[in-house]
Design a protein around this motif. Structure first.
Motif, PDB file in Angstrom:
ATOM      1  N   VAL A 110       0.858  -1.184   0.000  1.00  0.00           N
ATOM      2  CA  VAL A 110       0.000   0.000   0.000  1.00  0.00           C
ATOM      3  C   VAL A 110       0.896   1.237   0.000  1.00  0.00           C
ATOM      4  O   VAL A 110       1.664   1.461   0.939  1.00  0.00           O
ATOM      5  N   LYS A 111       0.808   2.036  -1.043  1.00  0.00           N
ATOM      6  CA  LYS A 111       1.660   3.226  -1.164  1.00  0.00           C
ATOM      7  C   LYS A 111       1.015   4.453  -0.525  1.00  0.00           C
ATOM      8  O   LYS A 111       1.702   5.266   0.095  1.00  0.00           O
ATOM      9  N   SER A 112      -0.292   4.589  -0.669  1.00  0.00           N
ATOM     10  CA  SER A 112      -0.952   5.760  -0.083  1.00  0.00           C
ATOM     11  C   SER A 112      -2.419   5.487   0.186  1.00  0.00           C
ATOM     12  O   SER A 112      -3.057   4.686  -0.503  1.00  0.00           O
ATOM     13  N   VAL A 113      -2.900   6.150   1.231  1.00  0.00           N
ATOM     14  CA  VAL A 113      -4.317   6.109   1.592  1.00  0.00           C
ATOM     15  C   VAL A 113      -4.757   7.557   1.797  1.00  0.00           C
ATOM     16  O   VAL A 113      -4.193   8.266   2.629  1.00  0.00           O
ATOM     17  N   LYS A 114      -5.751   8.021   1.029  1.00  0.00           N
ATOM     18  CA  LYS A 114      -6.192   9.415   1.119  1.00  0.00           C
ATOM     19  C   LYS A 114      -7.714   9.488   1.109  1.00  0.00           C
ATOM     20  O   LYS A 114      -8.384   8.677   0.459  1.00  0.00           O
ATOM     21  N   GLN A 124     -15.329   7.605   2.299  1.00  0.00           N
ATOM     22  CA  GLN A 124     -14.561   6.697   1.444  1.00  0.00           C
ATOM     23  C   GLN A 124     -13.110   7.147   1.278  1.00  0.00           C
ATOM     24  O   GLN A 124     -12.768   8.320   1.479  1.00  0.00           O
ATOM     25  N   TRP A 125     -12.266   6.187   0.840  1.00  0.00           N
ATOM     26  CA  TRP A 125     -10.834   6.410   0.727  1.00  0.00           C
ATOM     27  C   TRP A 125     -10.322   5.973  -0.647  1.00  0.00           C
ATOM     28  O   TRP A 125     -10.778   4.975  -1.202  1.00  0.00           O
ATOM     29  N   ASP A 126      -9.349   6.747  -1.150  1.00  0.00           N
ATOM     30  CA  ASP A 126      -8.587   6.334  -2.329  1.00  0.00           C
ATOM     31  C   ASP A 126      -7.339   5.610  -1.861  1.00  0.00           C
ATOM     32  O   ASP A 126      -6.568   6.144  -1.047  1.00  0.00           O
ATOM     33  N   VAL A 127      -7.119   4.419  -2.370  1.00  0.00           N
ATOM     34  CA  VAL A 127      -5.964   3.603  -1.983  1.00  0.00           C
ATOM     35  C   VAL A 127      -5.152   3.273  -3.225  1.00  0.00           C
ATOM     36  O   VAL A 127      -5.702   2.812  -4.235  1.00  0.00           O
ATOM     37  N   VAL A 128      -3.844   3.538  -3.146  1.00  0.00           N
ATOM     38  CA  VAL A 128      -2.932   3.207  -4.240  1.00  0.00           C
ATOM     39  C   VAL A 128      -2.032   2.063  -3.787  1.00  0.00           C
ATOM     40  O   VAL A 128      -1.379   2.153  -2.740  1.00  0.00           O
ATOM     41  N   HIS A 139      -7.711   2.060  -6.014  1.00  0.00           N
ATOM     42  CA  HIS A 139      -8.902   1.407  -5.460  1.00  0.00           C
ATOM     43  C   HIS A 139      -9.727   2.445  -4.689  1.00  0.00           C
ATOM     44  O   HIS A 139      -9.205   3.459  -4.234  1.00  0.00           O
ATOM     45  N   ILE A 140     -10.982   2.145  -4.532  1.00  0.00           N
ATOM     46  CA  ILE A 140     -11.863   2.933  -3.661  1.00  0.00           C
ATOM     47  C   ILE A 140     -12.423   1.992  -2.606  1.00  0.00           C
ATOM     48  O   ILE A 140     -12.979   0.934  -2.927  1.00  0.00           O
ATOM     49  N   PHE A 141     -12.252   2.368  -1.336  1.00  0.00           N
ATOM     50  CA  PHE A 141     -12.767   1.552  -0.227  1.00  0.00           C
ATOM     51  C   PHE A 141     -13.640   2.393   0.687  1.00  0.00           C
ATOM     52  O   PHE A 141     -13.417   3.600   0.858  1.00  0.00           O
ATOM     53  N   ASP A 142     -14.612   1.720   1.292  1.00  0.00           N
ATOM     54  CA  ASP A 142     -15.499   2.401   2.239  1.00  0.00           C
ATOM     55  C   ASP A 142     -14.824   2.621   3.585  1.00  0.00           C
ATOM     56  O   ASP A 142     -15.207   3.535   4.320  1.00  0.00           O
ATOM     57  N   ALA A 143     -13.839   1.776   3.926  1.00  0.00           N
ATOM     58  CA  ALA A 143     -13.177   1.890   5.230  1.00  0.00           C
ATOM     59  C   ALA A 143     -11.805   1.241   5.161  1.00  0.00           C
ATOM     60  O   ALA A 143     -11.531   0.408   4.283  1.00  0.00           O
ATOM     61  N   ILE A 144     -10.942   1.613   6.123  1.00  0.00           N
ATOM     62  CA  ILE A 144      -9.563   1.128   6.170  1.00  0.00           C
ATOM     63  C   ILE A 144      -9.261   0.613   7.572  1.00  0.00           C
ATOM     64  O   ILE A 144      -9.602   1.272   8.573  1.00  0.00           O
ATOM     65  N   ILE A 145      -8.598  -0.549   7.656  1.00  0.00           N
ATOM     66  CA  ILE A 145      -8.059  -1.048   8.927  1.00  0.00           C
ATOM     67  C   ILE A 145      -6.553  -1.234   8.750  1.00  0.00           C
ATOM     68  O   ILE A 145      -6.117  -2.044   7.920  1.00  0.00           O
ATOM     69  N   CYS A 146      -5.771  -0.479   9.510  1.00  0.00           N
ATOM     70  CA  CYS A 146      -4.301  -0.561   9.437  1.00  0.00           C
ATOM     71  C   CYS A 146      -3.798  -1.579  10.459  1.00  0.00           C
ATOM     72  O   CYS A 146      -4.101  -1.474  11.647  1.00  0.00           O
ATOM     73  N   CYS A 147      -3.019  -2.541   9.988  1.00  0.00           N
ATOM     74  CA  CYS A 147      -2.523  -3.616  10.858  1.00  0.00           C
ATOM     75  C   CYS A 147      -1.033  -3.855  10.597  1.00  0.00           C
ATOM     76  O   CYS A 147      -0.591  -4.992  10.454  1.00  0.00           O
ATOM     77  N   THR A 148      -0.257  -2.774  10.526  1.00  0.00           N
ATOM     78  CA  THR A 148       1.160  -2.900  10.167  1.00  0.00           C
ATOM     79  C   THR A 148       2.094  -2.855  11.366  1.00  0.00           C
ATOM     80  O   THR A 148       3.316  -2.869  11.197  1.00  0.00           O
ATOM     81  N   ASP A 334       5.590   4.437  12.683  1.00  0.00           N
ATOM     82  CA  ASP A 334       5.164   5.342  11.627  1.00  0.00           C
ATOM     83  C   ASP A 334       4.129   4.646  10.751  1.00  0.00           C
ATOM     84  O   ASP A 334       4.091   3.412  10.677  1.00  0.00           O
ATOM     85  N   PHE A 335       3.288   5.456  10.124  1.00  0.00           N
ATOM     86  CA  PHE A 335       2.329   4.972   9.133  1.00  0.00           C
ATOM     87  C   PHE A 335       2.511   5.836   7.885  1.00  0.00           C
ATOM     88  O   PHE A 335       1.722   6.748   7.627  1.00  0.00           O
ATOM     89  N   PRO A 336       3.570   5.558   7.110  1.00  0.00           N
ATOM     90  CA  PRO A 336       3.929   6.450   6.007  1.00  0.00           C
ATOM     91  C   PRO A 336       2.888   6.548   4.908  1.00  0.00           C
ATOM     92  O   PRO A 336       2.900   7.499   4.120  1.00  0.00           O
ATOM     93  N   TYR A 337       1.980   5.588   4.852  1.00  0.00           N
ATOM     94  CA  TYR A 337       0.979   5.591   3.790  1.00  0.00           C
ATOM     95  C   TYR A 337      -0.266   6.393   4.161  1.00  0.00           C
ATOM     96  O   TYR A 337      -1.121   6.646   3.306  1.00  0.00           O
ATOM     97  N   LEU A 338      -0.396   6.807   5.435  1.00  0.00           N
ATOM     98  CA  LEU A 338      -1.581   7.540   5.871  1.00  0.00           C
ATOM     99  C   LEU A 338      -1.389   9.043   5.700  1.00  0.00           C
ATOM    100  O   LEU A 338      -0.276   9.561   5.840  1.00  0.00           O
ATOM    101  N   PRO A 339      -2.462   9.772   5.440  1.00  0.00           N
ATOM    102  CA  PRO A 339      -2.357  11.238   5.337  1.00  0.00           C
ATOM    103  C   PRO A 339      -2.091  11.861   6.702  1.00  0.00           C
ATOM    104  O   PRO A 339      -2.579  11.371   7.729  1.00  0.00           O
ATOM    105  N   LYS A 340      -1.323  12.925   6.721  1.00  0.00           N
ATOM    106  CA  LYS A 340      -0.968  13.577   7.990  1.00  0.00           C
ATOM    107  C   LYS A 340      -2.193  14.121   8.707  1.00  0.00           C
ATOM    108  O   LYS A 340      -2.232  14.163   9.945  1.00  0.00           O
TER     109      LYS A 340
END
Length: 551
Positions: A110-114, A124-128, A139-148, A334-340
């Motif tokens: 996952v490169k980015s989540v915006k 909704q979120w744009d995921v690259v 991709h377009i998702f309704d929700a995100i769960i970060c488990c990194t 860190d969560f580098p793929y998440l927006p600040k």
């Protein structure tokens, strides 16, 4: 309404999050950057950048009954404390049993989540994402769960060690450590006395010429093999948790420290820390005290400076001709793929409502699962968090206002700072039972002790006096599992099963013990009768002393 959910990471947190989504009727897609599941518990001979890493000999320090998921017990014949290969096998069985593999896309980063432009309305979120071949996909998702997780970015504080640039040997972080092969016949300094530092010092001391274990603040060290040979986690019960709420913490610290010092005096061993026992998660290591006692590990204070191959400690003592330094100095997160603008900072930590939800978003469609430190295993806690998250996503549970969540986060930060030793590297501590119960109450699955007392007294006793295993949170409410009661009643059977490797005549042993006790009773009774016979006034004298005296 949330339907499509992106789960980032296929470790223990990601697997249970995928299952929780399926349980709530949602459609998860799990993106895993490596070629296999397991996350931290997938051993690789060469550490991969920005991924958690473990060493070859790693065995988990949590009892299997306290680390398994709530509706899938670990096989009875598995050891009570499992090697990382067994843990990975368990994850494979879990994923296979609940048919999770079809939802995982391996070797996809996952490169980015915006947030999408209409996020305030849709959530909704744009995921690259990017595949191993470099192919990007949107991709377009309704929700995100970060488990990194939070063991991906090693903390290597070289600037805190003057003269490190003059060091003539090699140095590395514990993240790079795989085994003691490079320590044969060497003089080694391990910096840091967490669980990794303790393990590396012990393992290295078996082959090295000498190991020095440098610690800035010391540590309380507890054993996995506790009283009567039982796993120490077995004593983490609801009754004990109730006592922690009722009794003064000063008394509990005194009692616990007295117990630990009765095994080995921490001051005499050079281990005694500056903090009290329950102010920081202790080090779990059965072997370290003996390695200290045998002289193969020498405990030293913090390092003052390094001069070539000489390490100078704060007390003026030195370690000469040092070949290798291992920095067991923790991790940054860190969560580098998440927006600040999705991250809320509170003290040293990322502030999360219930340790899961960022409190500043317009829609509660982003969650971070497993981002805690605790005195318990991450697996059941991540599972409980995932169950809570998916109930929120599905609309069964409504979160408070942003303002209320921020206030709760700040209160949590103050509470953590009050109860624990907090630093930049350790800002995430929670109490296992308290955190599980807090989430379970919101989900509607917290065990009702009064109801159990009135309707199922045998189960009540197991829940109150037995270990707080995750099965307790499947007895009632959403996600109830019919096998939960049986799992609770058979948890000790699974503890004893892997130990039954040699048949003994238990009856003969118990009969002998009974005869010894009976003989001692007769001897004591006979001695008392003989004494009274020789001193006939004994009883009357005792009785007269018990009578209340008149003024």
């Amino acid at each position: 309404m949330v339907h499509k959910v992106a789960v980032i990471g296929a470790g223990p947190c990601g697997l249970t999050s995928v299952k929780a989504c399926l349980d709530e009727g949602m459609e998860p897609t799990c993106f895993e950057s490596s070629d296999d599941m397991g996350g931290l518990w997938k051993f690789k001979e060469v550490s991969e950048p920005n991924r958690a890493s473990i060493y070859r000999s790693l065995t988990i320090n949590v009892w299997k009954e306290m680390m398994c998921y709530s509706d899938y017990p670990i096989p009875a014949d598995y050891p009570n404390y499992m090697h990382h290969s067994k843990i990975l096998n368990y994850f494979r069985m879990y994923a296979d049993h609940f048919k999770l593999l079809q939802y995982i896309r391996f070797q996809t980063k996952v490169k980015s989540v915006k947030q999408r432009p209409d996020f305030s309305r849709t959530g909704q979120w744009d995921v690259v994402t990017e595949t191993r071949d470099g192919y990007e996909e949107n991709h377009i998702f309704d929700a995100i769960i970060c488990c990194t997780g939070h063991f991906n970015y090693p903390n290597l504080p070289l600037k805190d060690f003057p003269g490190i640039e003059t060091f003539e040997g090699k140095y590395s972080h514990s993240w790079d450590y795989k085994g003691p092969e490079d320590m044969h016949g060497k003089r080694v300094v391990v910096i840091g006395i967490g669980n990794s530092g303790g393990d590396i010092a012990v393992e290295g001391s078996r082959v090295a010429e000498q190991v020095y274990l440098s610690t800035r603040s010391g540590a309380w060290v507890i054993r996995q093999v506790s009283d009567n040979g039982l796993p120490v986690d077995r004593f983490n019960t609801r009754f004990v948790h109730i006592m922690f709420r009722l009794l003064p913490m000063r008394f509990l610290n005194w009692l616990g420290e007295k117990k630990l010092n009765s095994m080995y005096d921490h001051a005499m061993y050079g281990l005694k820390p500056k903090h009290r026992l329950f102010s920081q998660i202790p080090v779990i290591n059965d072997d370290l005290p003996f390695r200290i006692l045998s002289g193969s590990v020498i405990v030293k204070p913090n390092i003052k400076e390094i001069r070539g191959s000489t390490v100078v400690f704060d007390d003026g003592s030195t370690a000469e001709n040092v070949d290798l330094i291992v920095f067991a100095t923790g991790y940054n997160y860190d969560f580098p793929y998440l927006p600040k603008n999705a991250i809320y900072k509170s003290g040293h930590r990322i502030g999360l409502y219930k340790h899961v939800f960022p409190p500043i978003l317009e829609q509660p469609t982003l969650a971070i699962v497993g981002f805690i430190h605790s005195d318990g295993a991450i697996m059941p806690q991540a599972e409980m968090q995932a169950r809570f998250v998916t109930r929120v996503f599905k609309g069964h549970k409504k979160l408070p206002s942003n303002q209320a969540m921020i206030k709760a986060v700040e209160n949590d930060t103050k509470k953590i700072a009050k109860n624990y030793v907090v630093s930049k590297l350790t800002p995430l501590q929670v109490d296992f039972v308290e955190h599980m119960d807090d989430l379970a109450k919101d989900i509607g699955v917290q065990p009702n002790l009064l109801w159990l007392f009135l309707t199922d007294f045998p189960l009540f006793k197991k829940v109150l006096w037995g270990p707080v295993t995750a099965y307790q949170y499947r007895l009632m409410g959403p996600g109830k599992w019919e096998g939960a009661r049986k799992a609770i009643f058979t948890q000790y059977d699974r503890m004893y099963q892997p130990l039954k490797t040699r048949q003994l005549n238990a009856q003969q042993s118990s009969t002998t013990g009974f005869l010894i006790k009976l003989s001692l009773t007769f001897m004591a009774g006979g001695a008392a009768i003989y004494y009274i016979h020789r001193n006939p006034t004994t009883i009357s004298t005792l009785v007269s002393k018990l009578r209340p005296q008149s003024v």
